[in-house]
Each structure stands twice: as C-alpha cells, then as structure tokens.
Design a protein around this motif. Sequence first.
Motif, PDB file in Angstrom:
ATOM      1  N   LEU A   1       2.833   2.013 -22.043  1.00  0.00           N
ATOM      2  CA  LEU A   1       1.487   1.597 -21.655  1.00  0.00           C
ATOM      3  C   LEU A   1       1.086   2.387 -20.423  1.00  0.00           C
ATOM      4  N   VAL A   2      -0.211   2.459 -20.179  1.00  0.00           N
ATOM      5  CA  VAL A   2      -0.692   3.050 -18.930  1.00  0.00           C
ATOM      6  C   VAL A   2      -1.563   2.041 -18.197  1.00  0.00           C
ATOM      7  N   THR A   3      -1.547   2.129 -16.875  1.00  0.00           N
ATOM      8  CA  THR A   3      -2.309   1.201 -16.046  1.00  0.00           C
ATOM      9  C   THR A   3      -3.332   1.988 -15.232  1.00  0.00           C
ATOM     10  N   HIS A   4      -4.354   1.303 -14.782  1.00  0.00           N
ATOM     11  CA  HIS A   4      -5.316   1.959 -13.893  1.00  0.00           C
ATOM     12  C   HIS A   4      -5.869   0.928 -12.923  1.00  0.00           C
ATOM     13  N   LYS A   5      -6.138   1.405 -11.729  1.00  0.00           N
ATOM     14  CA  LYS A   5      -6.723   0.539 -10.703  1.00  0.00           C
ATOM     15  C   LYS A   5      -7.416   1.438  -9.693  1.00  0.00           C
TER      16      LYS A   5
ATOM     17  N   LYS B   1       5.291   3.251 -12.986  1.00  0.00           N
ATOM     18  CA  LYS B   1       5.467   4.454 -12.167  1.00  0.00           C
ATOM     19  C   LYS B   1       4.111   5.103 -11.914  1.00  0.00           C
ATOM     20  N   PRO B   2       3.737   5.303 -10.633  1.00  0.00           N
ATOM     21  CA  PRO B   2       2.462   5.983 -10.367  1.00  0.00           C
ATOM     22  C   PRO B   2       2.518   7.409 -10.902  1.00  0.00           C
ATOM     23  N   CYS B   3       1.544   7.785 -11.736  1.00  0.00           N
ATOM     24  CA  CYS B   3       1.618   9.126 -12.325  1.00  0.00           C
ATOM     25  C   CYS B   3       0.357   9.959 -12.123  1.00  0.00           C
ATOM     26  N   ILE B   4      -0.753   9.352 -11.724  1.00  0.00           N
ATOM     27  CA  ILE B   4      -1.953  10.148 -11.401  1.00  0.00           C
ATOM     28  C   ILE B   4      -2.728   9.406 -10.303  1.00  0.00           C
ATOM     29  N   ASN B   5      -3.136  10.129  -9.281  1.00  0.00           N
ATOM     30  CA  ASN B   5      -4.051   9.568  -8.279  1.00  0.00           C
ATOM     31  C   ASN B   5      -5.448  10.112  -8.494  1.00  0.00           C
TER      32      ASN B   5
ATOM     33  N   VAL C   1      -2.389  13.863   2.018  1.00  0.00           N
ATOM     34  CA  VAL C   1      -1.035  13.577   2.503  1.00  0.00           C
ATOM     35  C   VAL C   1      -0.411  12.451   1.677  1.00  0.00           C
ATOM     36  N   GLY C   2      -1.204  11.428   1.375  1.00  0.00           N
ATOM     37  CA  GLY C   2      -0.669  10.304   0.608  1.00  0.00           C
ATOM     38  C   GLY C   2      -0.159  10.732  -0.754  1.00  0.00           C
ATOM     39  N   GLY C   3      -0.981  11.445  -1.501  1.00  0.00           N
ATOM     40  CA  GLY C   3      -0.585  11.853  -2.848  1.00  0.00           C
ATOM     41  C   GLY C   3       0.487  12.918  -2.835  1.00  0.00           C
ATOM     42  N   ASN C   4       0.309  13.928  -1.981  1.00  0.00           N
ATOM     43  CA  ASN C   4       1.257  15.043  -1.956  1.00  0.00           C
ATOM     44  C   ASN C   4       2.658  14.569  -1.580  1.00  0.00           C
ATOM     45  N   CYS C   5       2.745  13.762  -0.530  1.00  0.00           N
ATOM     46  CA  CYS C   5       4.068  13.323  -0.068  1.00  0.00           C
ATOM     47  C   CYS C   5       4.711  12.369  -1.064  1.00  0.00           C
ATOM     48  N   SER C   6       3.897  11.689  -1.872  1.00  0.00           N
ATOM     49  CA  SER C   6       4.454  10.722  -2.815  1.00  0.00           C
ATOM     50  C   SER C   6       4.810  11.357  -4.153  1.00  0.00           C
ATOM     51  N   GLY C   7       4.477  12.627  -4.333  1.00  0.00           N
ATOM     52  CA  GLY C   7       4.793  13.285  -5.598  1.00  0.00           C
ATOM     53  C   GLY C   7       3.949  12.789  -6.752  1.00  0.00           C
ATOM     54  N   ILE C   8       2.710  12.417  -6.455  1.00  0.00           N
ATOM     55  CA  ILE C   8       1.799  11.938  -7.492  1.00  0.00           C
ATOM     56  C   ILE C   8       0.653  12.949  -7.591  1.00  0.00           C
ATOM     57  N   PRO C   9       0.412  13.508  -8.786  1.00  0.00           N
ATOM     58  CA  PRO C   9      -0.659  14.488  -8.877  1.00  0.00           C
ATOM     59  C   PRO C   9      -2.029  13.849  -8.642  1.00  0.00           C
ATOM     60  N   THR C  10      -2.918  14.597  -8.026  1.00  0.00           N
ATOM     61  CA  THR C  10      -4.270  14.109  -7.733  1.00  0.00           C
ATOM     62  C   THR C  10      -5.267  15.096  -8.314  1.00  0.00           C
ATOM     63  N   PRO C  11      -5.481  15.055  -9.634  1.00  0.00           N
ATOM     64  CA  PRO C  11      -6.369  16.049 -10.232  1.00  0.00           C
ATOM     65  C   PRO C  11      -7.848  15.671 -10.180  1.00  0.00           C
ATOM     66  N   GLN C  12      -8.137  14.399 -10.059  1.00  0.00           N
ATOM     67  CA  GLN C  12      -9.486  13.919 -10.363  1.00  0.00           C
ATOM     68  C   GLN C  12     -10.136  13.332  -9.109  1.00  0.00           C
ATOM     69  N   GLY C  13     -11.382  13.677  -8.876  1.00  0.00           N
ATOM     70  CA  GLY C  13     -12.072  13.082  -7.737  1.00  0.00           C
ATOM     71  C   GLY C  13     -13.454  13.659  -7.552  1.00  0.00           C
ATOM     72  N   PHE C  14     -14.175  13.116  -6.586  1.00  0.00           N
ATOM     73  CA  PHE C  14     -15.530  13.600  -6.324  1.00  0.00           C
ATOM     74  C   PHE C  14     -15.865  13.358  -4.860  1.00  0.00           C
ATOM     75  N   VAL C  15     -16.904  14.041  -4.400  1.00  0.00           N
ATOM     76  CA  VAL C  15     -17.515  13.715  -3.109  1.00  0.00           C
ATOM     77  C   VAL C  15     -18.994  13.563  -3.364  1.00  0.00           C
TER      78      VAL C  15
ATOM     79  N   ALA D   1      -9.983   5.059  -3.950  1.00  0.00           N
ATOM     80  CA  ALA D   1      -8.653   5.597  -4.233  1.00  0.00           C
ATOM     81  C   ALA D   1      -8.119   4.860  -5.446  1.00  0.00           C
ATOM     82  N   GLY D   2      -7.672   5.624  -6.426  1.00  0.00           N
ATOM     83  CA  GLY D   2      -7.198   4.992  -7.649  1.00  0.00           C
ATOM     84  C   GLY D   2      -5.873   5.572  -8.102  1.00  0.00           C
ATOM     85  N   THR D   3      -5.147   4.787  -8.864  1.00  0.00           N
ATOM     86  CA  THR D   3      -3.860   5.255  -9.368  1.00  0.00           C
ATOM     87  C   THR D   3      -3.643   4.805 -10.806  1.00  0.00           C
ATOM     88  N   VAL D   4      -3.184   5.744 -11.614  1.00  0.00           N
ATOM     89  CA  VAL D   4      -2.760   5.454 -12.984  1.00  0.00           C
ATOM     90  C   VAL D   4      -1.242   5.349 -12.976  1.00  0.00           C
ATOM     91  N   GLY D   5      -0.734   4.378 -13.703  1.00  0.00           N
ATOM     92  CA  GLY D   5       0.714   4.221 -13.801  1.00  0.00           C
ATOM     93  C   GLY D   5       1.149   4.285 -15.252  1.00  0.00           C
TER      94      GLY D   5
END
Lengths: 982, 266
Positions: A303-307, A342-346, A387-401, A415-419
């Motif tokens: 399964l995958v999670t999102h928040k 397991k967090p897998c995408i930020n 810093v949060g994503g990089n140091c945690s080893g979670i890829p952060t491909p998606q975002g906007f400003v 800030a969101g995370t898929v698990g």
Amino acid sequence: MAYVHRIEIRYKADPRLKVRTDRIRSLGIPIEELHLVDIYTISTVSKDFTQDELREIGLQLSNPVVQKFTVDEATQAYFDTAIEVGFLPGVTDNVGTTARQTIEDFTNRKFEPGEAVYTSHLYFVCGKLTPDVLNTLTSTLANPLVNRVHVKTRQEYGTSGMDRVVPFVELHELPTAEPVDLSLEEQELIQIGKEGILDPVTGQRRGPLALDLAQLHAIRDYFKAIGRIPTDVEIESLAQTWSEHCKHTIFASAMDEDVPKGLYKTFIQAATNKIRAEKGDKDICLSVFSDNSGGIIFDDEYLVTHKVETHNSPSALDPFGGALTGIVGVNRDTIGFGLGAKPCINIYGFCVGDPDTNPVLFRGKDQSNPILTPRRILDGVVAGVGVGGNCSGIPTPQGFVWFDDRYCGKPLVFAGTVGVMPRKNADRNLYEKQARPGDRIVVIGGRVGKDGIHGATFSSEALDPASPVTAVQIGDPITQKKVSDVIVKEARDKGLYTSITDNGAGGISCSVAEMAKECNGCHVVLDKVPLKYPGMAPWEIWISESQERMTLAVPPEKIDELMDLLGRREVEGTVIGTFTDTGRCVVEFNGTTVMDIELSFLHDGLPVKHLKTSSSSPEASEPVPGCPENLGDTLKTMLHRKNICSKEFISIQYDHTVQGGHVLGPVQGIGRVQGVATLTKVVASSKKGVGLSQSLFPSYSEIDSYRMAIACIDTAIRGLIAIGVPLESIAILDNFCWCSSDEPERLDQLKAAVRGCYDGATGFMTPFISGKDSMFNDFSGFDADNNRVRVSVPPTLLISSIGVHPDVTKAVSLDAKIEGDLVYLIGETREELGGSEYFVQICGANSAAGTVPHIEIPAVKARYEKLTHAILHDLVASAFPVTHGGLAVALAKVAIAGRLGMDITIPGDGRSDLLLFSETLGRFVVTIAPDNKRPFERTMGPDAVLIGRVSGKNLQISGKKQILSVPVSELEAAYKKPFGGY
Amino acid sequence: MIPDKALIMSGYGINSEMETQEVLARAGMDSDIVHINDLIDKKQRLSDYRLLVFPGGFSYGDDTGAGNAFANRVRNNLWDDLTEFLNGDNLVLGICNGFQILANLGLVPAFNKQFKRDIALMPNHKGVLECRYVTLKPTADNIWTKGIDKIVCPVSHGEGNFSCSKETLAKLQSKKMIAFTYCKDDMKSANGEYPFNPNGSTADIAGITSENGKVLAMMPHPERAMDFVNLYDWTLQKEKMKRQGIKVPTESLNMKLFRNIVNYFS
C-alpha cells in the motif's frame, strides 16, 4: 568549574567564498569578502583535555588536506569586522552533537550531564560598513529567535579573538503542578485564553492557550462537578487537545441551517464514503482520515500512504527551522501510519511574498520586531525542506512556489510525504493498530526541551506581537533517520509493538491521549521523560513539541527485546507509563497526581459551536484590458512571471533520485522545464509507480471560491492524467489555508470551496484520503508609523493528488520529442480569465473580477479516460496540461523542454490574447508521431484538435493571421531568467 | 547468484543501502545490510564477506565535514577488522557519502598502502547540494571499468568537489587511478565547466581507485539509474528507438559496473 576550549577551523582556500560573497552583495550589502570559520566550543566539568588531545580532536573535526585549525588561539586574518553567530541556549545544535559523539568515540569516555560541544560560525568581513549596513548583514546571517551574535572590530578582536561563550541552559521552573482557579470574571478568563496562565514565579503570562470563553466555561464546569480546582497541567493539556490545530473545530462545527454536521462530515468525508460505496470492489482506499496519513492500494502486496501538512506560523518566525520541522514532522506521519510505513517521497509547496519586494512591517509597536523579508523567508524555507529531505534519504521530486504579496506576513509552507509498506506481515494487517491495556508507553527518539511549547495553540491564532518564542524548533533529521530506520526496517516486522503514533502538535500530551483511545486509558509518569536539561515544569514536559519522537505501545513481554534493539541502534527509548482501561488519562509527577481527567471529556468535552456565514461577494464587472500589439513580447513577459517561470534552483538542491525510483523528475526534457507531475518507483521489483501532482489557484478565491476548488481538483488530477496515471487509481488530499475564519464572509467562501471539493471529488470519483486545515493565516502588526496593519493570505486550497501508474515504461514526459510530430490541443478553449495570470499581469493583483474557469465534469472525465487509453497504448509522445498562463504558456513550455520549434494554428475567432492566455480547465497540449495520427484521433474523437506540428526553431502561432513568432531560445531565456541568480 | 556475499554498511544516516542491495542482486550478488554497531559489537563479522560497500547517504548529517564523522567511527572502532579485510582478495566500493568516508579513512588513494588523508571532497562550488544527471567517462582500464564506454547517472551531494595537491594529482594520473571523469554529453572533457562538472572537481575527477585497484570510490550514483526508465532522457530515447524500430531496453548500461564486480568474484 568548567573547562572550556575552543577549536577554530577554516579552509586554506574556501571553495564557497565567491558564491557566499556574491550572495551577500546581491542583497545590497557592499562587502568585499566574507570568510567563514567553524568554531567548536568544548565545555567539560569532570575532566579537562590536554593540548595534545585537543590537537587530535581538531584533526578529527577537520580535514587537513584542505583545512587548518587552531586550538585556544584566535584565527589571524585580514578583515574589518568579525561576527560570530552561535545558537541561543537550548536550541538544537546538530553539529555540536556529532562533534561530541566523535570526541566520545575517540577518547572512549562519555560526556556527563552539563558537558557539551557547541558550534558557532565566525564570519570575517572585509569592507568598511556603516553601522546600519552592519546591522542588515548581521540580521541576514542570524535570526534573533534562535541565534546569539557577537561583533568585534579588528581592533577589539586583536590577538585574543572572540570570547569563549558557553550557551548553557539554566532553568528554575517550579517542579510542581500549580492549581489554576477558573472561577474568575469573564475578562480575566478571556485573558487566560488569549495570553495564557499567569506564571506565579515570573509574573508573566505563559503564552496562548487559544481557548475561548465557552471552552473555558466547559473546563470550569467539569472541575466544579468533580469538586476540585484544575492544575496547570490539565488546562494546558486540554488547550492542546482542543486546539483548532488538533480538533479542527471550524470544520467540525455546525454551520448555518443547512450543514448541521459540519463541513468535514458533510462534504469531505461524505464524498469519500459515497465514492467508496459506488466503486464497490474497485475501491482503492485502505485507511482514510483515521490515521496519521491516508492509505491506498498500490498492488496486491503493498500500500502507499500520503499526507500533506502545513507549518506556517513557525516558518514566519524562523523559515529554516519552521520548514525543516515541517518536513521531518510529516515524515513522522508516515512512520506513524498503521504500524509504520517507510517514507519514500517528499513533496513541498511554498506560498511567499515576491522576493524582489521589501514590505516594511513590524510585529510590535515603534518599529520593533520587524517581519522577515520575502527573500529571507524564501531562502530559509527552501533550505529547510532541502536539509530535511536530503539528510533523511527521502527523494523530493515534487513541489511548487506560489508568489503573492499577501503571503508576506504569513508564508504558507506545505510539506507532504508518501510512504510505502507491505499490506500484511505474518497475518497482521500492517495498516491497523491497537494499543492494549497493560502495554507500556514507550517514547523513542529525541529528548524533551522547551522548544515548541504552545506550537499547537499558537498556530490556531493569528501572528501578533505576543507570538511565543518557544514555538520555534530546529529539527535533527539524523536522530529521526535513526528512529525511522529502527522502526520501519527492523522493529515493525519483528512485531515489537502494537501501536505507534507520531509526537507532533501537543507532544506526548496529544500522542499518548490519542493512543489511549484505542484501549481506553493511560497512566503516565512524567519524571521518566528524558529531558535535554533539568529544571522544566511538569506542564512543559507534558506539552513540549521537541522533535524526532515517536510513541509506541509495547507489550510487557516485548520490552526487553525492543530496548536491546534500540540500544544497539543508538536510539534512546524510555518507558514513561502504561496504557490502561480505566477510561482516564492520569499523569503523575514527583509522586503526585498532576492530571486525572476522563478520556471522554478530554476528547469530546469541548462545547459544540454553531458557525454562521454571510455572503458578501460584490458583483464586479469583467475587466476589459486592451489587446497588446506584440503578443510575442507578451508571451515572454508571461514566461517571466514568477508564478510561471522556472524555479529549477530549488529542484536541483533537493535530492530527487535517492531510493533509486526516479522515472519522471522535477525537470524534464533537454530544455529542462518543470513538470506539474512526477513519477517515482517505490517498489523496485514492480513495474508500477507512484504519480504525484499538486494544484492551487489562490487568485480565483476572492472571485469564486467554489470554482477555485473545482479548478484545484481538476488540475491536480489532470497533471497525473498527462503522465499516464488512470483516473480510477487517483486519490486526493485537501489542505485549506484560510484567513480570518472568525469572519462570516470568510466562512462563506470556505463553505463554497468545501462544497466545490465535494462536487469535484464525487464528479471525478477521486476520494479524499487525508486533509488538514490551518484557519488563521493572518498577520497583525504595525507599519513604520504605528498604524495597525492586517495582512491576510488569500484563501488558499492546495489539492494534492496521488495515483498508481500501471506501467512506468509507458509514462509520458512533457517535452516535444521529434521534428515533424503532430501537435494537438485536447479540450476546447473558452474566454475564462478571471483571476488568471494574464489578467493579474495586465490589470494588477487586485483585479479580483472576471469569469473563473469552470467545467462540465462528466465530459472532461470521459476525455481523461480516452487520453489514458491513448498513452497506455503508446500513441502519445508528449503531454502537458494547460494551466496557469493558458495555452500559449503551455505550448512554450513544451517547445522549450524539447528545444524544438512549433508551427501552430489555433482554432476559434475570439480575441487572440484571450484565446492564448485563458485558463480554461480540462485541456492538454499533446504531441504524437505522425504514424499514430489515425489511431490517436480514433481514440480521442472530437476532443482532440490538430493545431500544428513540431518544426523549426521558432514557436509560431497563427489564428486567421500570424499572431506571434518567437525563437524558442528567447522563450527559454525568459523562462529561466527570474531566478537565474539564485 | 555467486556464492560470495557483499556487506552493505548502514547506520547513522546512511540511506542508499536498499537500492545498493537491489542493484547487486540484479547483477548476481547477494548482500547483507549490516549496521555498523553490529560490527562493533561483533554480532556480524566483516571477514564473512568479499565486497564491502559504503553506500550513499548523509551519515551524521555531513556534520564536521561529509563522511568525516562516520570515518572517525570506523577508524576508532573497526580499524583492525578493516585492514585485515583490505589485506585479503576483497573489494571495497564507496559511492557518494561512501567516497567521502573512504577519503577520510585514507582507503583511497592509499599510495604504498599508507592509509592517510591525501584527497578531500570539499563543498561544491555553488555551496549547495546539487542533484542532476551527469555523464562519466572511464579513464582507466581496471576491474571496475572493464568494457564500460560511459555511465549516465545522478550526482546528489553538497560536498563532492575533489581536491588534492599537484603531486597527488600527478601520481593519480601516472598510476592510472582516476576511474571516472565528468564529461559533456558528447563525451568531450567537461574541462571544469558547470554543469557537466557539477561541483568544481579538480581535473573533472568523479571517481578514483586505490593504488592496488581493489577500492573504488565515486561521487555519482550508478545504482540510482539501474533501470532504463531511471535515465533522465529515457522518454526521448524511447521515442527515437521506437521510430527506428529498435527494441527499448529495460535496464541501463550502468549495470555493467556491478556485473564487473560479480565477474571478478566468479
């Protein structure tokens, strides 16, 4: 007496010198050079180090190939001013902690309580600066909420250098729970609610409880009925649990006559229930709304999670710390889903003011406590999430400003995370959890300090002069990474605990009380909670939001195995109590009961509110700007707009390849254009992937918040359709960031937007699986002349979408691929420019008028299903949704990404500029190989209109006659220029 | 699968252990992910393995210099086991954070088997982490690079700016220890030009071996681009291949590097 030593480390030739200096100069500070020295201040009590040992330590903390260091001697250099920036006492110092561990390892001796290593940065400034400019520089290098600053001239520095400073925490809080009598006059009660309990020692208020009069009356009456006066622990605890942040009172309360069950149940939850019922055995939901994240089916096994969370108020005060704790906090919502995913995408999203502006606003009177500039906020939040994503080893491909000056007082940080997790392990459904009476309450991870106290209640209030300093926290991603690894990679699959949740808002007061619902009771011994420093009051320990902590329910027979594992992974774990079935939440400290409340009152005792809305939207007429003469120039201007141009400088700072699942990343094509959706493999052995997209239209809200919501849902879904994710696999999340939610007019806009969410979700059959709201995003302060100023964010809804791609090898990117390919516009264009980027560009930001785009969902839904069919049958070479900026901007991005020209003839006979820049929903630009023309047209039917082909070096657009022709290289330059120097 | 196994080091913020395990498995080698503390506590033994991998990550959050704190932990606790391992016919691979750890341990370049710090991976020229796809040219023929024409894979690091003295550089060159250099898409030298050389590395160096060739340390991440769909421009390549009637591959050419390891032990 303490032994204090100071090691100063610098590069022989600093590779960052030029970039650092240029950056400071670009902020208008005329320095010549800015050198950096890293300082380690080692403070011990029981044992002193010899000079030989200190030199060895210096070697271990530096790299002699490129660095040099001094021990207890000032670094000598040419400079005019020395500025040392360290942390204030008690602020998390990650580098100091690592240095301490290295020294402990090397000397084979553990530091004792009160001994520590503190880090600071020493800046040598070359260049003569006026005191004003020096102040500006200092405020750029340091944030007074977390940093201490010492400045010396070259002369003062002399040969002895800077002073040795030990930022040691000394606390003398009352070690008891104080009774708080609520039998008070209403005015006094209101003051307690707004400013906090009066501290008997300091005589000051302890910070906002954010409790209103009705809530305080309910608390007073409850304790009157049981015949005693509440303690401060109890009142603080109730304030946390009842906060808007935790209970979502605005979404839960009855509204007007037609929404008696409240917005959440009537529209959000009801939409999901309806969709799930209608989909029957095609339902994709596994766990919705009840857990820390929402969970959907990935395949038969996983399964995958999102928040998605927001961290707005802390980010206004300390952008770096606020954004960092935001992202690592939502990571814990993944680790705390079920028995631990397991967090897998930020993912991220920032709404900020224009960084080229400098609004002069103050939180306090007489020009005190100025707000941070939009540029500093942007720089800080970008760095924090990175810093949060990089140091945690979670890829952060998606975002906007998203830029709008109304975010200058209170930025929004999403800030969101898929698990990902197996659905089952040894016959246990891993997405379910159940604490049992007798299970031990175990807290693992970081220690508790004064950081983050009143975070939950603080974010439920508008930012004003009394905003508490202790709400600021700095995350420690490595401590959390250790926690995450031991949970999701080891303890979970050994079955060492029965339930788990994250410590977020309200700290253990909320996490333990929340888990206690699963078994109906808890008994906590606060003395057991490990502290960062002694001397904290019991109420502080109970509600502190210190980071990186998870709470577990551990069966007694598993305690030893868990503790052994934690010890070997250097993760601190402590039993702080027991789950019970007494129906009560009992807390003791120092042998005395400091809290004893029925769980039913704690969770459900808050008085029911009835909210009223009132409509006030004035009818504004459609803006009628003149049509610009040179639409080629206009297109370049549009590409140059900050909401449309490339923000690639963020994408490349964020690791988007770790975990090895990169399929479609944040930038695509040889021309490197930012997509609106990304695709990531999260299970290496599967051909499936997780598609993510996000959407917001704050500029539509003031005109028509119902249509705004529909636009968000359509666009979030459409991003995924464009890469080949089928509609039936898509779920969505809502994040409402509203303003002034005590005003009936704002509530009216909210009600309309939530109704739009219902209609959008049920129309597309995409269930909501999780959501969050933040209702008071208002800044209240003063201008330079002491006039009261209020800046409210535009009502903002972020819709995030997640969907499962059935076969990532069929995914489609946005770039035009090959000369000669055919270009199609999918979906018709209407003149819908209310709140569009074009009207904001032409008429100014305050032109809240015009026709907001709207769609007939059934027709659009059928169109999306056809496009999915075409993509999954390999008929499509590129696809890109038409969104902000309209068709011309979409065509330009497809051309830039492929570095290929296009020759386009647009249908329709309206005004060219309106056709080019209208933001009609439901549309795509698609390119296909000429050989696929017949099957593609047969699949798409009349929804697809051939508008030209990929050719040449220019983007040429004609209607009845030529409208524009611009070299793609010029479009690319315009698209990339605004943030080129970042 | 070959009988010899790999030990993939984990703990304290190392984060690429799972994809490293996956890529080795696809190449034909089993591995165990082992927490460094379990080696220190002697619950697991390095001597049970033939390949030691320090994977990518952010050990200790890059505090006190990337890879430095983890290297200190190894040196202060596991040094004897490690030197014994190096004396055997074994291989060591360090990727990204692993390179930073190996450099701080002195396992590369290790001239004359002297394990001292001779090279450094300094902060990137741009001062921030850089995540992007790069093209690498193998510049020495050794057990790792055999048969490889190019590698296309991501870099993702804040401190990958290779730096050493002129003498060290000359020795690396003369002893053919430079395994990979950053180059342009057409395989011409990057010549220090950003973004082809993404961090400012001296002589475009992306990876080096130890003098005896048994240790490879590289900044880019071939293990993150094992599938064809992991490549940056795979959608464009796929369209071109389809039009030319070429079968679209499932895995990337980067797998060769890992097959070379397996071949060495076969």
